[in-house]
Design an enzyme around this catalytic site. Sequence first.
Site, PDB file in Angstrom:
ATOM      1  CE1 TYR A 159      -2.981   3.145   0.573  1.00  0.00           C
ATOM      2  CE2 TYR A 159      -1.393   3.654   2.294  1.00  0.00           C
ATOM      3  CZ  TYR A 159      -2.422   4.037   1.448  1.00  0.00           C
ATOM      4  OH  TYR A 159      -2.858   5.328   1.472  1.00  0.00           O
ATOM      5  CG  ASP A 210      -2.292   5.291   5.761  1.00  0.00           C
ATOM      6  OD1 ASP A 210      -2.764   4.490   6.587  1.00  0.00           O
ATOM      7  OD2 ASP A 210      -2.971   5.856   4.880  1.00  0.00           O
ATOM      8  CD  GLU A 236      -3.617   8.037   7.368  1.00  0.00           C
ATOM      9  OE1 GLU A 236      -2.621   8.755   7.138  1.00  0.00           O
ATOM     10  OE2 GLU A 236      -4.508   7.826   6.543  1.00  0.00           O
ATOM     11  NE  ARG A 283      -5.770  10.348   7.739  1.00  0.00           N
ATOM     12  CZ  ARG A 283      -5.617  11.041   6.599  1.00  0.00           C
ATOM     13  NH1 ARG A 283      -5.371  12.332   6.634  1.00  0.00           N
ATOM     14  NH2 ARG A 283      -5.682  10.426   5.439  1.00  0.00           N
ATOM     15  CD  GLU A 339      -3.910  12.122   2.543  1.00  0.00           C
ATOM     16  OE1 GLU A 339      -5.012  11.998   3.121  1.00  0.00           O
ATOM     17  OE2 GLU A 339      -3.330  11.180   1.976  1.00  0.00           O
ATOM     18  CD1 TRP A 402      -5.245  -3.028  -0.755  1.00  0.00           C
ATOM     19  CD2 TRP A 402      -6.474  -1.156  -0.521  1.00  0.00           C
ATOM     20  NE1 TRP A 402      -4.599  -1.999  -1.400  1.00  0.00           N
ATOM     21  CE2 TRP A 402      -5.323  -0.843  -1.271  1.00  0.00           C
ATOM     22  CE3 TRP A 402      -7.397  -0.151  -0.220  1.00  0.00           C
ATOM     23  CZ2 TRP A 402      -5.068   0.440  -1.751  1.00  0.00           C
ATOM     24  CZ3 TRP A 402      -7.160   1.127  -0.694  1.00  0.00           C
ATOM     25  CH2 TRP A 402      -6.005   1.420  -1.453  1.00  0.00           C
TER      26      TRP A 402
HETATM   27  O1  LIG Z   1      -4.489   9.138   1.709  1.00  0.00           O
HETATM   28  C1  LIG Z   1      -4.613   8.236   2.520  1.00  0.00           C
HETATM   29  O2  LIG Z   1      -4.232   8.317   3.684  1.00  0.00           O
HETATM   30  C2  LIG Z   1      -5.256   6.996   2.097  1.00  0.00           C
HETATM   31  O3  LIG Z   1      -5.287   6.076   2.888  1.00  0.00           O
HETATM   32  C3  LIG Z   1      -5.818   6.967   0.733  1.00  0.00           C
HETATM   33  C4  LIG Z   1      -6.899   5.925   0.529  1.00  0.00           C
HETATM   34  O4  LIG Z   1      -6.332   4.680   0.266  1.00  0.00           O
HETATM   35  C5  LIG Z   1      -7.768   6.333  -0.631  1.00  0.00           C
HETATM   36  O5  LIG Z   1      -8.315   7.587  -0.381  1.00  0.00           O
HETATM   37  C6  LIG Z   1      -8.867   5.321  -0.868  1.00  0.00           C
HETATM   38  O6  LIG Z   1      -9.747   5.780  -1.840  1.00  0.00           O
HETATM   39 MG   LIG Z   2      -4.924   6.803   4.916  1.00  0.00          MG
END
Ligand SMILES: O=C(O)C(=O)C[C@H](O)[C@H](O)CO
Ligand SMILES: [Mg+2]
Length: 402
Positions: A159, A210, A236, A283, A339, A402
């Site tokens: 990710y 994250d 996060e 958030r 962000e 995910w």
């Molecule tokens: O930007 C982030 O912190 C994310 O976790 C992005 C996410 O995966 C995304 O917005 C999903 O649509």
């Molecule tokens: Mg995120």
Amino acid sequence: MKIRSAKVIVTCPGRNFVTLKIETDEGLTGLGDATLNGRELAVASYLTDHVIPCLIGRDPQQVEDIWQYLYRGAYWRGGPVTMSAIAAVDTALWDIKAKAAGMPLYQLLGGRSRNGVMVYGHANGADISETVDEVAKFLDLGYKAVRAQCGIPGLPSTYGVSRDKMFYEPADADLPTENVWSSEKYLDHVPQLFERLREKFGFGPHLLHDAHHRLTPIEAARLGKSLEPYRLFWMEDVTPAENQAAFRTIRQHTVTPIAIGEIFNTLWQCRTLIEEGLIDYIRATVVHAGGITHLRRIATLADIHHVRTGCHGATDLSPVCMGAALHFDTWVPNFGIQEYMTHTEETDAVFPHSYWFEDGYLHPGDAPGHGVDIDEELAAKYPYSRAYLPVNRLEDGTMYNW
Ligand SMILES: O=C(O)C(=O)C[C@H](O)[C@H](O)CO
Ligand SMILES: [Mg+2]
């Protein structure tokens, strides 16, 4: 003043966006973002088939009353589809109200509380060295805060790691891509990344990370402990938050600050976390948490409990959401960070906007309203294209988060 018409515009200038446009009998227009990544048309239908017929003829100045009408009046409360639709209406109505007043939205909310909105960018690399180089690029651009994600040895994809460097677009296929995950491999590797980053850049820049909902509470506690020497701004989404009480375990073990809430839709999903002091940053953002009207309530509760805001701002949140969020951030007393992933040139052309980046800060601009428009002719050139977020399996094939 009355709402004369409203329509939903779906466009795909590189990725899908759903936008609500409301027009009044006095010729004012307002825009709201309704994009829900991977489920876009569900919100478009909710708006077109179920919400817009109830809006025609209403007074757009009654922002609170219309929010309550849509929230309570549906009987079926909450959820991402409903709350993104309500958010779109709410954002468009605040836009109209601010335009009618001839003010930028932040003035209407209570005025400026800061000179600029500190943002964090996303640095990612296939390995630690590449991620260090990418963080350096963000710092050279003036960013004061950078999120760092890197590939994990033994996992073919991770990710937050992509070929694109200034933005990360996970909705990458017309059926969900399957990824493989191992918390063990991840937990061993991540502290090494932050050790290298602090060695290279010192403790000046804010660093964020994250975990994208992938750890159990005790694993999250271990991650927090192992990152303590590197003093992160936050870690996060360390664990899924359906079970808010699970955060008590994490909190007992680590002083690494905790951020959560990008998938929250209502105050009720944040309540225990905020009231028990289990998190440091919330958030939730404009488009997925019921618009300015509801986000303001979440932020007010958070303020009482020393929790600061850190609104979600990935590329799937359109410039309309970003514009509205920046006005909110400029006003909200307990602001933490915003962000910010830049959109593609195509997206910026479809959504002309008055916000701009300078030296680590975003500025909402002083155009009346939230300052973001849509070029409908250009938008029509980019038809909807089905795209899903990936799914995740453990190495033995078990379906995972995910
Ligand atoms: O930007 C982030 O912190 C994310 O976790 C992005 C996410 O995966 C995304 O917005 C999903 O649509
Ligand atoms: Mg995120």
